[in-house]
Scaffold this active site. Structure first.
Site, mmCIF file in Angstrom:
data_model
loop_
_atom_site.group_PDB
_atom_site.id
_atom_site.type_symbol
_atom_site.label_atom_id
_atom_site.label_comp_id
_atom_site.label_asym_id
_atom_site.label_seq_id
_atom_site.Cartn_x
_atom_site.Cartn_y
_atom_site.Cartn_z
ATOM 1 N N ARG A 66 -8.966 6.024 18.077
ATOM 2 C CA ARG A 66 -8.246 7.303 18.198
ATOM 3 C C ARG A 66 -9.175 8.506 18.088
ATOM 4 N NH1 ARG A 66 -4.763 3.745 15.687
ATOM 5 N NH2 ARG A 66 -5.473 4.364 13.628
ATOM 6 N N GLU A 103 -9.935 -2.467 0.433
ATOM 7 C CA GLU A 103 -9.266 -2.920 -0.792
ATOM 8 C C GLU A 103 -9.555 -4.411 -1.016
ATOM 9 O OE1 GLU A 103 -4.873 -2.484 -2.839
ATOM 10 O OE2 GLU A 103 -5.125 -2.045 -0.725
#
Ligand code: AMP
Length: 184
Positions: A66, A103
């Site tokens: 993007r 994470e």
């Protein structure tokens, strides 16, 4: 030139929030509804072109995928080149790589080693659609500098400010976001 509050409100309304994409609990900020709206897309590119018109930017560097949507038209508006940063295995020539922690596990970004070879001591502007934790942008800025350009600023259409990615970026370069939104 700063955006009017009317323009800012219009842009915020132009982002589609998609709950639970790509997984439960994520509020995905979908910017296809910005680039799909000619007025919203032009407002963003004109605003960024105005902000950087005197910044002597040699290359706009966009993060897959993007970041390409905003980076490519901005590079034309600034009379700059464009360099893509991509996920591993996508760029065909020799690359430099930078890993960053997620994470759970890690991710990696790559750039062609000669992305800035056309201009000596190139000045680069990094751009992506959105900053969340800042991992992608931090790794991208390190890549830009490792292959010999100066990253003069990192710019984002959307900053999910609750995640404090901006604090990581400010340790490396200047930070700019058009729209600050919380995660909801
Ligand atoms: P981060 O590395 O955590 O800053 O994540 C930034 C990258 O992930 C950008 O390339 C974004 O396009 C994408 N991203 C992360 N979170 C979101 C979200 N909530 N909505 C849309 N894109 C996101």
């Amino acid at each position: 030139m700063s955006l009017s509050s009317k323009d800012r409100a219009f842009l915020l309304e132009s982002i589609r929030n998609v709950p639970d994409f790509p997984k439960a609990g994520v509020q995905f900020k979908d910017i296809t509804t910005i680039v799909g709206n000619p007025k919203a897309f032009k407002t963003i590119i004109d605003h960024l072109a105005d902000r950087y018109k005197n910044a002597k930017i040699d290359y706009v560097v966009g993060a897959e995928a993007r970041g390409f949507l905003f980076g490519a038209p901005l590079s034309i508006a600034l009379g700059a080149g464009f360099a893509p940063i991509r996920k591993p295995g996508k760029l065909p020539y020799t690359t430099a790589s930078e890993k960053y922690a997620l994470e759970y596990g890690f991710d990696e970004v790559q750039i062609h080693i000669d992305a800035f070879s056309a201009i000596k001591d190139a000045r680069a502007l990094f751009i992506d659609d959105l900053i969340a934790t800042g991992g992608t942008a931090e790794a991208s800025i390190r890549l830009i500098e490792r292959i010999g350009a100066k990253c003069v600023e990192a710019a984002f259409v959307v900053n999910l400010f609750a995640l404090k990615g901006d604090e990581r970026i400010k340790k490396l370069t200047n930070f700019y976001s058009i729209l600050d939104v919380d995660g909801d």
